[in-house]
Structures are given as structure tokens and as C-alpha cells.
Design a protein around this motif. Structure first.
Motif, PDB file in Angstrom:
ATOM      1  N   ARG A   5       0.857  -1.182   0.000  1.00  0.00           N
ATOM      2  CA  ARG A   5       0.000   0.000   0.000  1.00  0.00           C
ATOM      3  C   ARG A   5       0.894   1.234   0.000  1.00  0.00           C
ATOM      4  O   ARG A   5       2.040   1.193   0.455  1.00  0.00           O
ATOM      5  CB  ARG A   5      -0.876   0.057   1.264  1.00  0.00           C
ATOM      6  N   ILE A  28      -9.246   1.349   7.736  1.00  0.00           N
ATOM      7  CA  ILE A  28     -10.367   1.036   6.861  1.00  0.00           C
ATOM      8  C   ILE A  28     -10.819  -0.345   7.302  1.00  0.00           C
ATOM      9  O   ILE A  28     -10.071  -1.313   7.226  1.00  0.00           O
ATOM     10  CB  ILE A  28      -9.903   1.051   5.394  1.00  0.00           C
ATOM     11  N   GLY A  76     -10.320  -3.387   5.270  1.00  0.00           N
ATOM     12  CA  GLY A  76      -9.077  -3.340   4.509  1.00  0.00           C
ATOM     13  C   GLY A  76      -8.179  -4.521   4.841  1.00  0.00           C
ATOM     14  O   GLY A  76      -8.385  -5.247   5.812  1.00  0.00           O
ATOM     15  N   GLU A  77      -7.149  -4.671   4.018  1.00  0.00           N
ATOM     16  CA  GLU A  77      -6.259  -5.807   4.153  1.00  0.00           C
ATOM     17  C   GLU A  77      -5.013  -5.420   4.950  1.00  0.00           C
ATOM     18  O   GLU A  77      -4.428  -6.239   5.633  1.00  0.00           O
ATOM     19  CB  GLU A  77      -5.840  -6.210   2.734  1.00  0.00           C
ATOM     20  N   VAL A  78      -4.613  -4.169   4.837  1.00  0.00           N
ATOM     21  CA  VAL A  78      -3.355  -3.722   5.417  1.00  0.00           C
ATOM     22  C   VAL A  78      -3.576  -2.745   6.574  1.00  0.00           C
ATOM     23  O   VAL A  78      -2.938  -2.859   7.626  1.00  0.00           O
ATOM     24  CB  VAL A  78      -2.471  -3.054   4.326  1.00  0.00           C
ATOM     25  N   SER A  79      -4.500  -1.791   6.378  1.00  0.00           N
ATOM     26  CA  SER A  79      -4.631  -0.740   7.390  1.00  0.00           C
ATOM     27  C   SER A  79      -5.053  -1.267   8.771  1.00  0.00           C
ATOM     28  O   SER A  79      -4.589  -0.732   9.784  1.00  0.00           O
ATOM     29  CB  SER A  79      -5.552   0.377   6.904  1.00  0.00           C
TER      30      SER A  79
END
Lengths: 241, 89
Positions: free
Chosen positions: A55, A75, A78-81
């Protein structure tokens, strides 16, 4: 063009809670080449099974700051946040590459006037510019117009209140606290005219936020007479405003 | 909406990938759109992400370039790039 950029292992030195949904990660990055205010980095996470996710995050810290600070808004799906905003602890290591981004940047020696318009977490790269402005003791005319939901959603709230040498204007679009005397509507042409400076002053404008926000503000600035080449935009985050 | 969307907003967010294929960061380079004539930085182009990425003119939406991603491979199609103007710094 800048030389090819490599991934580096960075260590989280500290974690700062900014709001209920956002935190700043303070990184120590070995051999950091320095950055310009407004640039960003890519962050790469690798799972135990080798799955990788990347990201891009704006750098919040001034070039003068020896650490690299990223402010990440959570988020929910989300996948990363969620990992960056909930799991990461001081001492953890992540892979970064950067700084990158050659377009949405400002250096103090380019002077002003500077008109910064941010929606929600679109404030992050603009904050790097304001911190750079302060660190350099720049006398360039600098003005920030920030659109946020509620007062408690405003990133760097205390620091914005203390900023010297820059005019800070905030509009709260989802409810203001008692006693609030500022704006409570979405950014419009009248608000931008009130913040100024006039197009004839030759300001550089930097607009960062969610796509509809950026497009609306850029259209208002064009309609007010700011030349297209003076308006720099960056689309940021899926929500905000 | 996931934060995949956050990555795929404009060319600024793709600077890392663009730097991989161009050998340097081209997001500050100005592109003149052959379709509508608008001159704008690659960083300001709209980005669309799927199996690869596409950059489109922020004025008219005409396709500027596509990058296919297959493992470590990057396949670049630049059919919509007429003029890219790169200044130092």
C-alpha cells in the motif's frame, strides 16, 4: 528521474494515537535518503505463507525530521490498514520503499503563496508541507483549509492549533461542538474565496482528499480563476470529508 | 470497499510500480493527451487497478498506459502516450 528505489527494512520506533481511527507510525529507516514534503512511501507486508500486500502512504513528517512518520487511517474491511492501526507495536519491522512521488511536493525555497486544501486524512501530505514550512521558518504565505467530519476526527488537532506562520481554517461537515464558530458546510467557492489568496497572487494549490472532494475543490479553484498548472491534486483514501 | 481502492486512485499512488518499469519515478512528468489535448502530470492521471493497472487522462478518460502484472513480470502498453515531458528534479 530519481534512481531506482529499493525496499528497506524499517523499524517502528513509536506509535502515536491520533484519533479513534488513525495512528501515526514513527519509523527509523536506515540510510533514508531524505524526502520532499508531499511524497509518500510504499509499505509491503509479507504473511508467513509468503503472501504479500503493498500500500502507498503519505509521509506526515517534515524532511527535517530524522524519523519517517506515516499516519494511517483504519479502513475496517481493509487488508493492510487494520494491521498497521491495531497490531503494529514499537520494535516491529516492516518493509518500505521510497520516498516516491515527484508531482505533489513543495520545498520552502519554492516560496508561496501556498494554498493547502485537505479532506479528512488527505491532510497528511499537507501536514508534511506545513511542518516543513515551520521547520524552515519560511515566511511564505501559507493557508490550510481542512474539511473534516467532527472535531474529534481532525488529525494533529493540537499541533494545528499551535502552528505559527500559517493560517488554519477548518470546516466540520458532520457536526460541530458547542461554541464552534467556524464553518460547518462542505468546501465551496465562497469558502475558498474567503480563505484566499486571490488567483492573481499566483498561489500554488495542493488539494488532497477523497476523489469527489478533490474534483469538487479543483473545479471551484478553476472557476475562481486559478490556472490549471497551479493546482496539484492527490486522491487519497476511500472516505473522509 | 477495501483499501485496494485507496491504492488505485491516481498515478501518485502507483509511483512505486511506475518506478519499477521506468527505472525512475515518472509521476512528475507531464503528459499531453492525444485525445483531448490536456497536459497533466502522470501523478494526476486516474488509476484503475485489477489484474494490472490502467492510467487514464484526468480530463477525458482516454487510456494513457496499461501495466500487466504477472508474478515478477511487468508488461507495459503505452499506446495512449503521445508526449511525456520529463524535467529534472
Amino acid at each position: 528521474m530519481a534512481p531506482r528505489i529499493a525496499w528497506r527494512v524499517a523499524t517502528v520506533r513509536a506509535v502515536v494515537e491520533e484519533t479513534a481511527h488513525a495512528r501515526s507510525l514513527v519509523f527509523e529507516v536506515p540510510y533514508w535518503p531524505g524526502h520532499r514534503a508531499g511524497q509518500h512511501v510504499d509499505v509491503r507486508l509479507t504473511a508467513e505463507d509468503g503472501y504479500q500486500a503493498e500500500r502507498s502512504y503519505s509521509i506526515a513528517s517534515a524532511p527535517e525530521d530524522p524519523d519517517v512518520v506515516l499516519t494511517v487511517e483504519r479502513i475496517d474491511d481493509g487488508e493492510v490498514s487494520p494491521y498497521l492501526t491495531e497490531e503494529v507495536r514499537a520494535g516491529d519491522q516492516l518493509e518500505l520503499r521510497g520516498p516516491i512521488g515527484g508531482h505533489f511536493t513543495w520545498r520552502a525555497d519554492q516560496g508561496g503563496p501556498l494554498l493547502l486544501v485537505g479532506g479528512g486524512s488527505g491532510l497528511v501530505p499537507l501536514m508534511a508541507m506545513l511542518r516543513h514550512h515551520a521547520a524552515q521558518g519560511s515566511d511564505a504565505d501559507a493557508r490550510l483549509l481542512l474539511s473534516a467530519g467532527r472535531a474529534e476526527d481532525v488529525l494533529y488537532r493540537d499541533e494545528l492549533g499551535r502552528l505559527e506562520g500559517a493560517a488554519v481554517h477548518i470546516t466540520l461537515t458532520r457536526g460541530a461542538p458547542p461554541g464552534w464558530t467556524g464553518w460547518t458546510r462542505r468546501v465551496d467557492a465562497e469558502m475558498l474565496r474567503a480563505v484566499g489568496p486571490a488567483p492573481s497572487a499566483g498561489a500554488r494549490a495542493f488539494v488532497c482528499g477523497p476523489t469527489p472532494f478533490v474534483e469538487a475543490v479543483a473545479d471551484h479553484l478553476l472557476a475562481l480563476g486559478h490556472p490549471p498548472a497551479a493546482i496539484h491534486t492527490e486522491r487519497f483514501g476511500p472516505t473522509g470529508g | 470497499m477495501t483499501d485496494d481502492d485507496a491504492l488505485c486512485l491516481d498515478g501518485n499512488g502507483l509511483a512505486g510500480l511506475l518506478a519499477e518499469v521506468f527505472g525512475g519515478d515518472p509521476t512528475g512528468a507531464q503528459r499531453s493527451c492525444p485525445s483531448c489535448g490536456l497536459r497533466s502530470a502522470l501523478g494526476e492521471h486516474r488509476a484503475y487497478c485489477g489484474a494490472g493497472v490502467a492510467l487514464r487522462c484526468p480530463g477525458c478518460g482516454a487510456l494513457a498506459l496499461r501495466i500487466g502484472i504477472a508474478g515478477e513480470r511487468r508488461v507495459v502498453a503505452m499506446t495512449g502516450v503521445l508526449v511525456v515531458d520529463v524535467a529534472p528534479g
